[in-house]
Design a protein around this motif. Structure first.
Motif, PDB file in Angstrom:
ATOM      1  N   PHE A 139     -11.577   1.662   1.246  1.00  0.00           N
ATOM      2  CA  PHE A 139     -10.662   2.306   2.198  1.00  0.00           C
ATOM      3  C   PHE A 139     -10.353   1.450   3.416  1.00  0.00           C
ATOM      4  O   PHE A 139      -9.401   1.729   4.157  1.00  0.00           O
ATOM      5  N   GLY A 140     -11.123   0.401   3.671  1.00  0.00           N
ATOM      6  CA  GLY A 140     -10.812  -0.492   4.780  1.00  0.00           C
ATOM      7  C   GLY A 140     -10.743   0.213   6.117  1.00  0.00           C
ATOM      8  O   GLY A 140     -11.658   0.953   6.495  1.00  0.00           O
ATOM      9  N   THR A 141      -9.637   0.023   6.826  1.00  0.00           N
ATOM     10  CA  THR A 141      -9.482   0.616   8.159  1.00  0.00           C
ATOM     11  C   THR A 141      -8.918   2.036   8.106  1.00  0.00           C
ATOM     12  O   THR A 141      -8.612   2.608   9.147  1.00  0.00           O
ATOM     13  N   GLY A 142      -8.768   2.589   6.911  1.00  0.00           N
ATOM     14  CA  GLY A 142      -8.310   3.969   6.797  1.00  0.00           C
ATOM     15  C   GLY A 142      -6.809   4.140   6.770  1.00  0.00           C
ATOM     16  O   GLY A 142      -6.310   5.265   6.873  1.00  0.00           O
ATOM     17  N   TYR A 143      -6.065   3.049   6.605  1.00  0.00           N
ATOM     18  CA  TYR A 143      -4.601   3.128   6.604  1.00  0.00           C
ATOM     19  C   TYR A 143      -4.096   4.058   5.502  1.00  0.00           C
ATOM     20  O   TYR A 143      -3.269   4.943   5.751  1.00  0.00           O
ATOM     21  N   ALA A 144      -4.599   3.868   4.279  1.00  0.00           N
ATOM     22  CA  ALA A 144      -4.177   4.737   3.175  1.00  0.00           C
ATOM     23  C   ALA A 144      -4.844   6.106   3.260  1.00  0.00           C
ATOM     24  O   ALA A 144      -4.228   7.121   2.919  1.00  0.00           O
ATOM     25  N   GLN A 145      -6.100   6.149   3.730  1.00  0.00           N
ATOM     26  CA  GLN A 145      -6.799   7.431   3.847  1.00  0.00           C
ATOM     27  C   GLN A 145      -6.029   8.406   4.722  1.00  0.00           C
ATOM     28  O   GLN A 145      -5.931   9.597   4.400  1.00  0.00           O
ATOM     29  N   GLN A 146      -5.491   7.920   5.815  1.00  0.00           N
ATOM     30  CA  GLN A 146      -4.730   8.785   6.708  1.00  0.00           C
ATOM     31  C   GLN A 146      -3.541   9.405   5.978  1.00  0.00           C
ATOM     32  O   GLN A 146      -3.299  10.614   6.081  1.00  0.00           O
ATOM     33  N   ARG A 147      -2.831   8.609   5.217  1.00  0.00           N
ATOM     34  CA  ARG A 147      -1.643   9.095   4.513  1.00  0.00           C
ATOM     35  C   ARG A 147      -2.012  10.011   3.352  1.00  0.00           C
ATOM     36  O   ARG A 147      -1.310  10.986   3.093  1.00  0.00           O
TER      37      ARG A 147
ATOM     38  N   ILE B  42       0.843  -1.199   0.000  1.00  0.00           N
ATOM     39  CA  ILE B  42       0.000   0.000   0.000  1.00  0.00           C
ATOM     40  C   ILE B  42       0.874   1.244   0.000  1.00  0.00           C
ATOM     41  O   ILE B  42       0.616   2.199  -0.743  1.00  0.00           O
ATOM     42  N   ARG B  43       1.922   1.226   0.809  1.00  0.00           N
ATOM     43  CA  ARG B  43       2.834   2.382   0.838  1.00  0.00           C
ATOM     44  C   ARG B  43       3.503   2.581  -0.520  1.00  0.00           C
ATOM     45  O   ARG B  43       3.671   3.725  -0.986  1.00  0.00           O
ATOM     46  N   GLN B  44       3.905   1.489  -1.168  1.00  0.00           N
ATOM     47  CA  GLN B  44       4.491   1.604  -2.505  1.00  0.00           C
ATOM     48  C   GLN B  44       3.485   2.179  -3.496  1.00  0.00           C
ATOM     49  O   GLN B  44       3.833   2.997  -4.364  1.00  0.00           O
ATOM     50  N   GLY B  45       2.224   1.739  -3.366  1.00  0.00           N
ATOM     51  CA  GLY B  45       1.181   2.287  -4.227  1.00  0.00           C
ATOM     52  C   GLY B  45       0.968   3.774  -3.997  1.00  0.00           C
ATOM     53  O   GLY B  45       0.773   4.545  -4.947  1.00  0.00           O
ATOM     54  N   LEU B  46       1.019   4.196  -2.737  1.00  0.00           N
ATOM     55  CA  LEU B  46       0.868   5.623  -2.432  1.00  0.00           C
ATOM     56  C   LEU B  46       2.047   6.429  -2.961  1.00  0.00           C
ATOM     57  O   LEU B  46       1.878   7.590  -3.363  1.00  0.00           O
ATOM     58  N   ASP B  47       3.235   5.834  -2.971  1.00  0.00           N
ATOM     59  CA  ASP B  47       4.380   6.516  -3.580  1.00  0.00           C
ATOM     60  C   ASP B  47       4.129   6.749  -5.071  1.00  0.00           C
ATOM     61  O   ASP B  47       4.475   7.810  -5.611  1.00  0.00           O
ATOM     62  N   LEU B  48       3.538   5.755  -5.747  1.00  0.00           N
ATOM     63  CA  LEU B  48       3.182   5.932  -7.156  1.00  0.00           C
ATOM     64  C   LEU B  48       2.103   6.992  -7.326  1.00  0.00           C
ATOM     65  O   LEU B  48       2.147   7.798  -8.252  1.00  0.00           O
ATOM     66  N   LEU B  49       1.123   6.978  -6.439  1.00  0.00           N
ATOM     67  CA  LEU B  49       0.028   7.951  -6.508  1.00  0.00           C
ATOM     68  C   LEU B  49       0.553   9.374  -6.358  1.00  0.00           C
ATOM     69  O   LEU B  49       0.090  10.299  -7.024  1.00  0.00           O
ATOM     70  N   ASP B  50       1.499   9.552  -5.445  1.00  0.00           N
ATOM     71  CA  ASP B  50       2.135  10.854  -5.208  1.00  0.00           C
ATOM     72  C   ASP B  50       1.098  11.964  -5.003  1.00  0.00           C
ATOM     73  O   ASP B  50       1.057  12.945  -5.755  1.00  0.00           O
TER      74      ASP B  50
ATOM     75  N   VAL C 160       1.872  -9.743  -6.963  1.00  0.00           N
ATOM     76  CA  VAL C 160       1.165  -8.491  -6.691  1.00  0.00           C
ATOM     77  C   VAL C 160       1.589  -7.485  -7.753  1.00  0.00           C
ATOM     78  O   VAL C 160       2.777  -7.375  -8.074  1.00  0.00           O
ATOM     79  N   ILE C 161       0.610  -6.781  -8.326  1.00  0.00           N
ATOM     80  CA  ILE C 161       0.908  -5.771  -9.326  1.00  0.00           C
ATOM     81  C   ILE C 161       0.544  -4.389  -8.811  1.00  0.00           C
ATOM     82  O   ILE C 161      -0.451  -4.211  -8.094  1.00  0.00           O
ATOM     83  N   LEU C 162       1.391  -3.420  -9.128  1.00  0.00           N
ATOM     84  CA  LEU C 162       1.121  -2.010  -8.855  1.00  0.00           C
ATOM     85  C   LEU C 162       1.044  -1.300 -10.200  1.00  0.00           C
ATOM     86  O   LEU C 162       2.010  -1.340 -10.983  1.00  0.00           O
ATOM     87  N   LEU C 163      -0.083  -0.678 -10.476  1.00  0.00           N
ATOM     88  CA  LEU C 163      -0.331  -0.027 -11.768  1.00  0.00           C
ATOM     89  C   LEU C 163      -0.548   1.471 -11.581  1.00  0.00           C
ATOM     90  O   LEU C 163      -1.290   1.885 -10.690  1.00  0.00           O
ATOM     91  N   TRP C 164       0.063   2.257 -12.440  1.00  0.00           N
ATOM     92  CA  TRP C 164      -0.142   3.714 -12.487  1.00  0.00           C
ATOM     93  C   TRP C 164      -0.635   4.011 -13.889  1.00  0.00           C
ATOM     94  O   TRP C 164       0.075   3.756 -14.875  1.00  0.00           O
ATOM     95  N   ALA C 165      -1.875   4.489 -14.030  1.00  0.00           N
ATOM     96  CA  ALA C 165      -2.479   4.669 -15.346  1.00  0.00           C
ATOM     97  C   ALA C 165      -3.206   6.000 -15.438  1.00  0.00           C
ATOM     98  O   ALA C 165      -3.552   6.612 -14.416  1.00  0.00           O
TER      99      ALA C 165
ATOM    100  N   ARG D 164       2.886  13.722 -14.197  1.00  0.00           N
ATOM    101  CA  ARG D 164       4.161  13.100 -13.906  1.00  0.00           C
ATOM    102  C   ARG D 164       3.970  11.630 -13.611  1.00  0.00           C
ATOM    103  O   ARG D 164       3.026  11.245 -12.952  1.00  0.00           O
ATOM    104  N   VAL D 165       4.895  10.823 -14.083  1.00  0.00           N
ATOM    105  CA  VAL D 165       4.892   9.410 -13.748  1.00  0.00           C
ATOM    106  C   VAL D 165       5.756   9.217 -12.520  1.00  0.00           C
ATOM    107  O   VAL D 165       6.911   9.635 -12.502  1.00  0.00           O
ATOM    108  N   GLY D 166       5.176   8.572 -11.450  1.00  0.00           N
ATOM    109  CA  GLY D 166       5.922   8.411 -10.202  1.00  0.00           C
ATOM    110  C   GLY D 166       7.022   7.376 -10.349  1.00  0.00           C
ATOM    111  O   GLY D 166       7.084   6.588 -11.240  1.00  0.00           O
TER     112      GLY D 166
END
Length: 233
Positions: free
Chosen positions: A59-67, A39-47, A214-219, A231-233
């Motif tokens: 959003f589940g337990t809000g782990y990514a929402q908080q960040r 999830i953290r790697q995905g958020l780095d891509l999201l930037d 596991v795949i991480l996609l930025w599109a 920008r591409v992360g």
């Protein structure tokens, strides 16, 4: 079976899924702790950038929402999840972090996504797309595209069938078929699905969790010229 051909179904009523995840909500962070680095790697891509509007699907337990909320500053983060219990856990997390006022969490177990057209700069989804039954995944992706601004970006983190499944992946998929009420997520051809539903993939990373691909996609949604400036992360 080739990586991008048919993949297993999720044969469980949505109401049963809501009940299942609500029961797990208080201990889910512990049970799914191995997902957090992806999830953290995905958020780095999201930037996420200050002032942006970002939607998280599942959003589940809000782990990514908080960040996300911490990163966007004066922007706005919205979250969509089917589980009432998960929503309560996420609200407590965001309240403790003093971020609840800049986040909108919505509990919904039906499509369409309850937001207007063309309002989000980005969509983020981690370990959620593979929970939808196969016929619904294209609908979810089309809805994500609808609520994105032209040229908006999407980041997906998912168990992957985009590469041939190793032994552990095949064992896991068989367990999913045999015990769908316990193992409801399964590897999906995420890259193929994202491309076929109007997005152009700019970055793709294949990694592994406990032997499962596991795949991480930025599109990008290339409806507008603004996409050329992303920008591409």
């Amino acid at each position: 079976m080739k990586p991008n051909q048919e993949f297993s179904r999720v044969n469980r009523p949505v109401q049963a899924a809501e009940s299942y995840y609500s029961r797990l909500s208080r201990v889910y962070d512990l049970l799914a702790s191995s997902e957090k680095r992806f999830i953290r790697q995905g958020l780095d891509l999201l930037d996420p950038q200050p002032g942006e509007m970002i939607l998280e699907v599942g959003f589940g337990t809000g782990y990514a929402q908080q960040r996300i909320a911490q990163a966007i500053g004066g922007g706005f983060s919205a979250g969509l999840d089917l589980s009432i219990g998960m929503g309560k856990v996420a609200q407590r997390r965001l309240f403790r972090s003093r971020l609840l006022e800049q986040v909108g969490l919505v509990q919904s177990d039906t499509l369409p996504i309850p937001f207007q057209n063309n309002i989000f700069d980005a969509v983020f989804s981690s370990f959620a797309l593979e929970l939808f039954d196969s016929p619904l995944i294209p609908e979810v992706l089309q809805e994500c595209r609808r609520v994105l601004k032209p040229g908006g970006r999407i980041v997906i983190v998912s168990l992957s069938r985009d590469v041939p499944l190793p032994l552990m992946g095949r064992i896991y998929e068989n367990l999913h078929i045999s015990f769908p009420n316990i193992l409801d997520c399964r590897p999906i051809p995420a890259q193929d699905l994202v491309e076929k539903n109007g997005f152009v993939i700019k970055k793709s990373i294949i990694t592994s969790m406990w032997g499962l691909p596991v795949i991480l996609l930025w599109a990008l949604d290339l409806r507008g010229s603004r996409a050329k400036k992303q920008r591409v992360g």
